[in-house]
Design an enzyme around this catalytic site. Structure first.
Site, short mmCIF file in Angstrom:
data_model
loop_
_atom_site.label_atom_id
_atom_site.label_comp_id
_atom_site.label_asym_id
_atom_site.label_seq_id
_atom_site.Cartn_x
_atom_site.Cartn_y
_atom_site.Cartn_z
N ASP A 1 -1.98 -42.88 54.92
CA ASP A 1 -2.20 -44.31 55.13
C ASP A 1 -0.93 -45.09 54.81
O ASP A 1 -0.41 -45.04 53.69
CB ASP A 1 -3.35 -44.78 54.23
CG ASP A 1 -3.87 -46.16 54.60
OD1 ASP A 1 -3.14 -46.93 55.22
OD2 ASP A 1 -5.04 -46.45 54.28
N HIS B 1 -4.92 -45.02 57.85
CA HIS B 1 -5.75 -46.16 57.49
C HIS B 1 -7.08 -46.19 58.25
O HIS B 1 -8.09 -46.62 57.71
CB HIS B 1 -4.97 -47.45 57.75
CG HIS B 1 -5.53 -48.65 57.07
ND1 HIS B 1 -5.62 -48.76 55.71
CD2 HIS B 1 -6.05 -49.81 57.56
CE1 HIS B 1 -6.15 -49.93 55.38
NE2 HIS B 1 -6.42 -50.58 56.49
N SER C 1 -10.38 -51.73 53.45
CA SER C 1 -9.06 -52.31 53.32
C SER C 1 -9.14 -53.56 52.44
O SER C 1 -9.52 -53.46 51.27
CB SER C 1 -8.48 -52.60 54.70
OG SER C 1 -7.10 -52.83 54.62
#
Length: 697
Positions: free
Chosen positions: A626, A661, A541
């Site tokens: 995501d 995610h 991320s």
């Protein structure tokens, strides 16, 4: 050794179609050849992702047996049939358990004592049947313990559907509520719940009141937050007296409160928002307690009477300190628990609210992590805490706030004969270019020599003020037992060393995050821990942004890079206010509509700074669903790297076509994903398959 060489598999990498798109701002024209990948309805988008997946599978196929070996190795350390430590709330003991062969937890309780018959509240395995992905969001029992509110996500998009289960009849209430977030509060009447709804950009922006067994279309909108930079959450004080509506951007917050016994009443504003001022509140008897950064960069603690909470009545409880950050508090009937960070470590204090006496919660290791566990009861002298370190498995303690004694309730069992005395953990300090000392948490198997010949796995994050925990991982033993040194670079942009540490790694100081990480890598090499041709790095991320930035800046420094769901198309994403990482992120990275920020962000944005040069071996991952970092960011980055890089090193993109995610749901699929990444890293580092043997020189 006969290293597994992916070059044995001759496969042509996918070449993405170029469709030049001119993006212009501040008179600057950027050409984006892969902007079209944002359209997942375009058949060529899915075709490209599937082609990349096929290429990845072909290039890594020779490691399939090794992946299976790693998976079985990691699984063998896990006690598959296990039980969490029950916590008490009123007459009930709540816990979760797992069963061998089942991917998800089973949530249970017992009434009266731990010898009472078990009542299964929710079996996540049953609910997950027929779904490739399954995640629980809300899981809250009503104050009278008769109704369970729970929410589920079956795509990885983090848009949850809320359900209500009568625990007496085991029947679901007729209504369900879609597009909710994992935030909910029960009123004390056991019939009213407050929940949050998501807008089109996955931002929780509305608070609703719902009465059980009524039409959700009749739910009352309590609050609508029109400002795109604010997220909305709802919760309840441990005292059960108030429901709190919290509104927050990255740098500003505002709280409204409601008597939990009067759910149809009106929420009261505690203190109006003021740009740059953050605060949280909690309740204790006649006072509200306030943790705030107003004129206190490291936060301070105030309190004010419930019947006159206005600013002029705020009293200082803990003043601001330059060397200690106040992370938060926890209030009980007779005690105040204070959570702080000092010298890069989390610390705790307990204050007796009647006598004023204090004592510290201390820990013996040089680097560790601890946090509060489940403590739903207000009138108790027992504090449940969790402790772990790089060599100590997750441990649950009950801490007596009166006597300062702690009782170990459970240490997570690591099967296969794990012996912590065979490993060392240390805290190192690496000098950054500006002289700042950057902490590094490091763990390795005893016997490692600092001869520059060790493979080393370095990770980091450095964003949002989040501290990277120095915690145990049984799966990591598959690295350590093969002679790999594991290290965490606690770079600026995180919160390890206080709020200024965060401030010095954001906005127009963001590059400190990247140069800190590079400095940590160089320090580890200079001190003989490793060398550049044995150095693997990883981040996800915003940590994926870190990977993208440092690999552009110093591709020669690293042998292998893993970037999980990386936030790499910084400028384009944050300019698009229809996306979750947009308007709210302006207070983290800067607003690119301002040319100063635009120029600065563009100068480090990984996608915008790919060049025609050699790059290390790279594995990039994405999730099609995501909601935080859209799949097209890693996809576009991969395509541009393929277009421009001048080396023959391996570049792989692996997109999970049914997750978001956090990757795969369920413990077995998650382990398989990790085994895949570990196999890639170990293969490219040339590390032996068998643990206990370092690669020959």
């Amino acid at each position: 050794m006969n290293k597994m060489d992916s070059s044995q598999t001759t496969v042509t990498p996918p070449i993405a179609e170029k469709r030049p798109q001119v993006l212009e701002l501040h008179g600057d024209k950027r050409i984006d050849n892969y902007f079209w990948m944002r359209d997942h309805q375009d058949p060529k988008t899915i075709a490209y992702l599937e082609a990349e997946n096929a290429y990845t599978q072909a290039k890594i196929q020779h490691t399939e047996a090794f992946q299976q070996q790693l998976y079985e190795e990691m699984l063998s350390r896990i006690k598959e049939t296990d039980l969490s430590v029950p916590y008490r709330k009123d007459e009930y003991y709540y816990y979760s358990r797992t069963e061998e062969g089942k991917a998800y937890p089973i949530y249970c309780r017992q009434k009266g004592s731990l010898d009472a018959p078990e009542e299964v509240l929710l079996d996540q395995n049953e609910l997950a049947q027929g779904h490739d992905f399954f995640s629980i969001g809300v899981l809250q029992v009503s104050p009278n313990h008769q109704i369970l509110a729970y929410s589920v996500d079956t795509t990885g998009s983090e848009r949850y559907t809320l359900f209500f289960l009568d625990l007496n009849t085991r029947q679901l209430y007729p209504e369900s509520i879609s597009d909710t977030y994992f935030s909910l509060a029960w009123a004390n009447d056991n019939q009213t719940v407050f929940y949050t709804k998501l807008d089109d950009a996955n931002r929780p922006f509305q608070l609703f009141r719902h009465t059980l067994a009524t039409d959700v279309n009749e739910d009352i909108l309590i609050y609508h937050e029109p400002d795109d930079i604010y997220y909305l959450a709802v919760g309840k004080t441990r005292s059960q007296a108030y429901i709190l509506l919290s509104l927050g951007s990255k740098i500003t917050s505002e709280v409204h409160y409601l008597d939990a016994n009067n759910p149809t009443g009106k929420f009261q504003l505690f203190h109006p928002r003021s740009t740059g001022v953050e605060y949280d509140i909690d309740h204790h008897n006649d006072y509200f307690y306030i943790v705030t950064n107003e004129q206190a960069i490291n936060f301070k603690l105030m309190k004010t009477p419930v019947n006159s909470p206005s600013k002029e009545n705020w009293q200082t409880v803990i003043p601001h300190r330059e060397d200690v950050m106040l992370s938060g508090i926890s209030l009980f009937a007779n005690h105040l628990v204070i959570y702080e960070r000092k010298d890069g470590l989390p610390i705790g204090r307990v204050q007796n609210l009647k006598t004023g006496e204090e004592h510290n919660i201390t820990f013996p290791e040089p680097t560790y992590s601890f946090f509060e566990g489940s403590n739903p009861e207000f009138d108790t002298t027992t504090l449940r805490i969790h402790y772990t370190s790089l060599i100590t498995p997750p441990s649950v303690f009950d801490y007596d706030m009166e006597t300062n004694e702690r009782e170990l309730k459970k240490e997570t069992e690591v099967l296969g004969g794990y012996d912590r005395t065979q490993y060392n953990s240390e805290k190192l300090m690496a000098p950054a270019p500006d002289g700042t000392q950057i902490p590094i948490s490091i763990v390795y198997k005893k016997g490692i020599k600092k001869d520059g010949k060790n493979p080393l796995y370095l990770t980091g994050y450095g964003a949002y003020g989040a501290s990277y925990p120095a915690s145990f991982s049984s799966t990591r033993l598959s690295l350590l037992d093969r002679g790999i040194v594991f290290a965490i670079a606690h770079v600026r942009g995180g919160g390890e060393m206080g709020r200024k540490w965060y401030e010095d790694g954001k906005f127009l100081h963001k590059k400190n995050t990247f140069t800190d990480f590079i400095a940590c890598a160089e320090y580890l090499i200079s001190e003989g821990w490793t060398t550049s041709n044995k150095l693997a790095i990883s981040g996800g991320s915003a940590g994926g942004l870190l990977m993208g930035a440092v690999v552009n800046m110093r591709p020669d420094l690293f042998k292998v890079v893993v970037a999980d769901v990386p936030f790499v198309d910084v400028v384009t994403t944050i300019l698009d206010t229809s996306l979750p990482l947009s308007a709210m992120e302006w207070e983290e990275w800067g607003n690119p509509n301002d040319k100063v920020y635009y120029d600065y962000m563009k100068s480090y944005s990984p996608y915008d700074n790919v060049e025609a040069k050699d790059y290390p071996d790279m594995l990039i991952t994405a999730g099609l669903n995501d909601a935080r970092v859209k799949y097209w960011e890693p996809a576009k980055w991969t395509a541009k790297l393929r277009e421009l890089k001048t080396d023959d090193n391996i570049l792989l993109l692996k997109t999970n076509m049914g997750a978001g995610h956090s990757g795969a749901s369920g413990r077995y699929e998650s382990l398989k994903e990790l085994a895949f990444e570990y196999a890639f890293v170990l293969d490219r580092l040339g590390v032996e398959k068998r643990p206990g043997i370092r690669d020959r020189d």
